[in-house]
Design an enzyme around this catalytic site. Structure first.
Site, PDB file in Angstrom:
ATOM      1  N   TYR A 144       0.867  -1.192   0.000  1.00 31.86           N
ATOM      2  CA  TYR A 144       0.000   0.000   0.000  1.00 31.86           C
ATOM      3  C   TYR A 144       0.889   1.223   0.000  1.00 31.86           C
ATOM      4  O   TYR A 144       1.835   1.306   0.800  1.00 31.86           O
ATOM      5  CB  TYR A 144      -0.897   0.009   1.238  1.00 31.86           C
ATOM      6  N   ASP A 239       9.382   2.909  -0.780  1.00 33.47           N
ATOM      7  CA  ASP A 239       8.365   3.564   0.047  1.00 33.47           C
ATOM      8  C   ASP A 239       8.675   3.200   1.502  1.00 33.47           C
ATOM      9  O   ASP A 239       8.341   2.118   1.965  1.00 33.47           O
ATOM     10  CB  ASP A 239       6.963   3.091  -0.366  1.00 33.47           C
ATOM     11  N   LYS A 267       4.844   9.510   8.376  1.00 35.40           N
ATOM     12  CA  LYS A 267       4.630   9.002   9.732  1.00 35.40           C
ATOM     13  C   LYS A 267       5.633   9.568  10.743  1.00 35.40           C
ATOM     14  O   LYS A 267       5.524  10.719  11.150  1.00 35.40           O
ATOM     15  CB  LYS A 267       4.606   7.466   9.702  1.00 35.40           C
TER      16      LYS A 267
END
Ligand code: KE4
Length: 429
Positions: A144, A239, A267
């Site tokens: 994702y 990623d 994050k």
């Protein structure tokens, strides 16, 4: 455990927000019942509006590696807030955070701040397409990368949890440009590149997959991606929105010693506030506006409030023994869980890299999208709810990662292991 106030708030929330939430994974669809509305959080604990307190292993899906409401991060945010939250103009704090990021990631000479992991990925893939003049992107099933159109093809996280890996609303011609292969399958990558490598702008990969549960890369998988992209003139994008500053200061690329062309972060670098980033060598990043012609912009990109939180977070993460402490605590927890499943004769597989970990209720070796789909999600649902009753808050999906923080004490871990035993027993029936 009373959930009346959460239930009332959920009913009210559903009158004004899709599904009553601002992000699908929060809706508890995969585990039943209504989501808990949180009142406050401190350290390793969150407290819901009904006054129930939980030891938290969701950690806001990864950012809060130092625990909730860390006093020094709160102080840094408060101090900056008094000076203003956003100016829409350059500030020294943006330089300071960029220097900390590029200092920890040697592959990133130049970095652009954005407001989310999605924006970071969207911008990095646009840059890859802009530099190469190619349209195709390769991603891996179950990974994702946020909700940019090109990424919502056989994606993990909420789409996997909701059983909807495909997403309506994506222009068919665009979706066709996103190729997907099984994670951890280097032979399929070599075959694809032999066939159409010169049409592929980039390969984007979670160097350690965290959105189908935690799935580490098999030996040689990442190197294969590095080799085929270099040979074909495609860009390799890591990623590291989850893994950056999570698995170690320099992320997965420093553990596996592989330098991607571009890296996406998010994050943790925001210290709990909205920050994403993407970066790489100057020769690539100079294509980004205003230096180059690949446009990307953002009203609140690099805003001083979020920069203040991120700077303090990365300062604290550079402290001694932070990652050794996280490793020790994570190992303690997962070993306790392994002992429990053995005692109870329950079939489960475990994965962990540093302080991100998963327990999969399957007997199949979990290496990719197809193998994680063998998990008994009904068992997980019973387990999840039993853990809540025991005062432990884990991700409401079998296909998400668990996170340890420096705020978790040995007592918290012991309590969690005991709760895990009871919850497994209850789930087993
Ligand atoms: P955000 O746009 O949510 O900040 O980041 C997107 C993203 C990109 N890359 C990776 C590897 C990610 O894990 C994410 C977002 N992670 C999910 C949880 N696995 C966010 C939780 C949510 O969607 O609410």
């Amino acid at each position: 455990m009373t959930r009346n106030k959460s239930e009332k708030l959920f009913a009210r929330a559903q009158t004004v927000m899709p599904g009553g939430v601002n992000s699908p994974v929060r809706a508890f669809n995969a585990v039943g019942g209504n989501p808990l509305f949180i009142q406050s959080a401190q350290g390793a604990r969150i407290t819901d509006v009904d006054g129930n307190e939980f030891i938290d292993y969701v950690s806001s899906w990864g950012p809060l590696i130092l625990g909730h409401a860390h006093p020094e991060i709160v102080a840094a945010i408060s101090e900056q807030a008094r000076l203003g939250t956003s100016y829409g103009a350059p500030t020294e704090k943006e330089i300071t955070l960029a220097e900390k990021v590029t200092g920890a990631f040697p592959s990133m000479e130049i970095v652009r701040m954005v407001n989310s992991g999605t924006e970071a990925v969207m911008s990095a893939t646009r840059l890859a397409r802009g530099i190469t003049g190619r349209d195709k992107i390769l991603k891996f099933e179950g990974c994702y990368h946020g909700h940019a159109d090109s990424m919502l093809v056989k994606a993990g996280s909420g789409l996997l949890s909701l059983g909807t890996p495909e997403c309506p609303g994506i222009v068919a011609d665009l979706a066709k440009k996103t190729l997907t292969l099984p994670y951890n399958d280097p032979d399929s990558v070599k075959k694809l590149f032999a066939d159409q490598g010169d049409e592929i702008a980039c390969v984007i990969v979670e160097a350690i997959a965290g959105n189908m549960g935690v799935i580490p890369p098999k030996e040689g998988f990442l190197q294969t991606l590095r080799d085929v992209t270099r040979k074909s003139g495609s860009l390799l994008i890591f990623d590291e929105v989850i893994t950056g500053f999570r698995v170690t200061l320099g992320g997965a690329q420093s553990i596996f010693n592989i330098q991607p062309d571009l890296t996406c972060l998010g994050k943790i670098i925001g210290g709990g506030l909205p920050v994403g980033a993407y970066g790489g060598p100057k020769k690539l990043m100079d294509h980004i506006s205003p230096t180059g012609s690949v446009y990307q912009a953002g009203t609140l990109s690099g805003n001083p409030l979020a920069m203040a939180a991120g700077i303090k977070m990365l300062e604290l993460l550079s402290g001694d023994n932070i990652y050794a402490d996280l490793e020790r605590k994570s190992n303690l927890l997962c070993n306790g869980f392994k002992e429990n499943v053995a005692k109870l004769g329950i079939t489960a597989k475990f994965t962990r890299v540093g302080s991100m970990f998963s327990m999969f209720f399957t007997g199949t070796e979990v290496v990719d999208f197809n193998t994680v789909k063998t998990c008994d999600t009904e068992f997980f649902k019973r387990y999840f709810n039993a853990m809540l009753e025991e005062g432990i808050y884990i991700a409401p999906s079998q296909f998400e990662a668990g996170f340890m923080t420096t705020a978790h004490s040995e007592q918290d871990i012991e309590k969690t292991i005991q709760a895990n035993f009871k919850a497994l027993q209850k789930a087993k029936g």
